[in-house]
Design an enzyme around this catalytic site. Structure first.
Site, PDB file in Angstrom:
ATOM      1  N   ASP A   1     -10.813   3.466   4.371  1.00  0.00           N
ATOM      2  CA  ASP A   1     -11.225   2.066   4.271  1.00  0.00           C
ATOM      3  C   ASP A   1     -12.747   1.933   4.183  1.00  0.00           C
ATOM      4  O   ASP A   1     -13.261   0.868   3.842  1.00  0.00           O
ATOM      5  CB  ASP A   1     -10.749   1.296   5.511  1.00  0.00           C
ATOM      6  CG  ASP A   1      -9.569   0.391   5.226  1.00  0.00           C
ATOM      7  OD1 ASP A   1      -9.452  -0.084   4.090  1.00  0.00           O
ATOM      8  OD2 ASP A   1      -8.781   0.167   6.157  1.00  0.00           O
TER       9      ASP A   1
ATOM     10  N   LYS B   1       0.840  -1.205   0.000  1.00  0.00           N
ATOM     11  CA  LYS B   1       0.000   0.000   0.000  1.00  0.00           C
ATOM     12  C   LYS B   1       0.874   1.254   0.000  1.00  0.00           C
ATOM     13  O   LYS B   1       0.627   2.202  -0.755  1.00  0.00           O
ATOM     14  CB  LYS B   1      -0.937   0.002   1.219  1.00  0.00           C
ATOM     15  CG  LYS B   1      -2.061  -1.020   1.106  1.00  0.00           C
ATOM     16  CD  LYS B   1      -2.851  -1.201   2.414  1.00  0.00           C
ATOM     17  CE  LYS B   1      -3.889  -2.316   2.257  1.00  0.00           C
ATOM     18  NZ  LYS B   1      -4.690  -2.564   3.454  1.00  0.00           N
TER      19      LYS B   1
ATOM     20  N   GLN C   1      -4.686  -1.170   9.744  1.00  0.00           N
ATOM     21  CA  GLN C   1      -4.602  -2.489   9.111  1.00  0.00           C
ATOM     22  C   GLN C   1      -5.175  -3.560  10.040  1.00  0.00           C
ATOM     23  O   GLN C   1      -4.844  -3.618  11.229  1.00  0.00           O
ATOM     24  CB  GLN C   1      -3.135  -2.807   8.756  1.00  0.00           C
ATOM     25  CG  GLN C   1      -2.939  -4.108   8.008  1.00  0.00           C
ATOM     26  CD  GLN C   1      -3.551  -4.111   6.600  1.00  0.00           C
ATOM     27  OE1 GLN C   1      -3.705  -3.070   5.978  1.00  0.00           O
ATOM     28  NE2 GLN C   1      -3.913  -5.286   6.112  1.00  0.00           N
TER      29      GLN C   1
END
Ligand code: GUN
Length: 307
Positions: free
Chosen positions: A120, A53, A97
């Protein structure tokens, strides 16, 4: 019949190109989007994903930093970091994460992320908007899958879609997006009776259950479109030989690094039944990262009233 293999990597490359152009335009206005990734613990897969990422962000001109915290991080320490990132006006996107170590309740920390920086799409406000058909920040994997289906010309209105898996990250938002496009949607999970029979009704089958090669040919209606979200490590050379007969590359991976990555779909068998299928790797994975980059640019624009 051998299914068309859908090229997620190509669609992702196109999205990344468009994001890079957006970033260049923003930098003309003195804005460089900034993404902060929070990684707690030392889950090897999470480390790989977070590194990917960060690299992808840099490649399109997004500033990205990773906060790698030890597995023993306390709830108070993590809360402090998220609050600090929320308050920092230079930060556009925050990504926590998952999974977190078991002593940390992920829901509590996802709830804490500023919804305006929630790249997200996991904050309850953004989840609620999605389920009301007013999407704001949409979770990256399902958003990428919708782009892939559109790029492949897969019609959804009036078709039967089955989502295998009910996670907050993929299954539930995927179902909401398919429903918004007028598909008739069924969500299956570990307690679904006659799983294969329900899946076999699908015109579009999205497998996101985290079980290597669970979806065999008997799960798939001839001519269906099959999207494989699973990324499972398989170490057993016998199983790899059965799933990918004659694939020397995968045999070599197991011998060299101890595992190969296998989706939730038995690719070799399902390929003979489906009309189109995504591979693992190279199918859905690259789309997740492309979606994250796009959400980060969106956050940068929205926070400045530019969108
Ligand atoms: N872990 C696995 N997939 C994801 C994702 O899309 N976002 C975050 N934050 N964690 C993940």
């Amino acid at each position: 019949m051998s299914a068309r293999v859908m090229d997620g990597a190509a669609v992702a490359a196109r999205i990344r190109g468009a994001v890079a152009e957006d970033v260049a335009r923003l930098s003309g206005h003195g804005v460089v989007p900034r993404l902060e990734v929070v990684l707690v613990g030392d889950d090897p897969a999470s480390r790989v994903y977070v590194a990917a990422k960060g690299k992808a962000a840099h490649e399109v001109g997004i500033r990205a930093a990773t906060h790698a915290l030890p597995a023993a991080t306390t709830a108070e320490e993590l809360r402090e970091l998220i609050v600090q990132l929320n308050c920092n006006g230079d930060v556009d996107g925050i990504l926590l994460q998952l999974p977190l170590p078991s002593h940390l309740n992920s829901r509590a920390f996802l709830d804490l992320v500023d919804p305006a920086k929630d790249v997200d799409g996991f904050h309850p406000l953004n989840v609620g908007l999605l389920h009301q058909g007013r999407p704001s920040f949409v979770p990256c994997t399902p958003a990428g899958i919708m782009e892939l289906l559109d790029a492949e010309g897969v019609g959804l209105s009036g078709r039967r879609a089955v989502v295998l898996g009910r996670s907050e990250i993929v299954g539930k938002p995927m179902a909401a997006l398919l429903l918004a496009r007028h598909a008739t949607v069924t969500v299956c999970h570990s307690r679904t009776a006659d799983l294969a029979g329900v899946c076999r009704q699908a015109d579009v089958l999205v497998a996101a259950i985290g079980k290597a090669a669970l979806v065999s040919a008997e799960f798939v209606k001839p001519g269906a479109v099959v999207v494989d979200v699973g990324i499972n490590r398989v170490e057993d050379p016998g199983l790899v030989a059965r799933l990918y007969p004659g694939d020397e590359g995968r045999r070599g991976q197991v011998a060299k690094r101890g595992y190969t990555l296998v989706g939730d779909v038995d690719f070799t068998a399902v390929r003979e039944v489906a009309a189109a299928i995504t591979p693992v790797p190279g199918g859905v994975g690259p789309l997740t990262i492309a979606g994250l980059l796009r959400n980060t640019v969106r956050a940068a624009r929205r926070r400045r009233g530019m969108e």
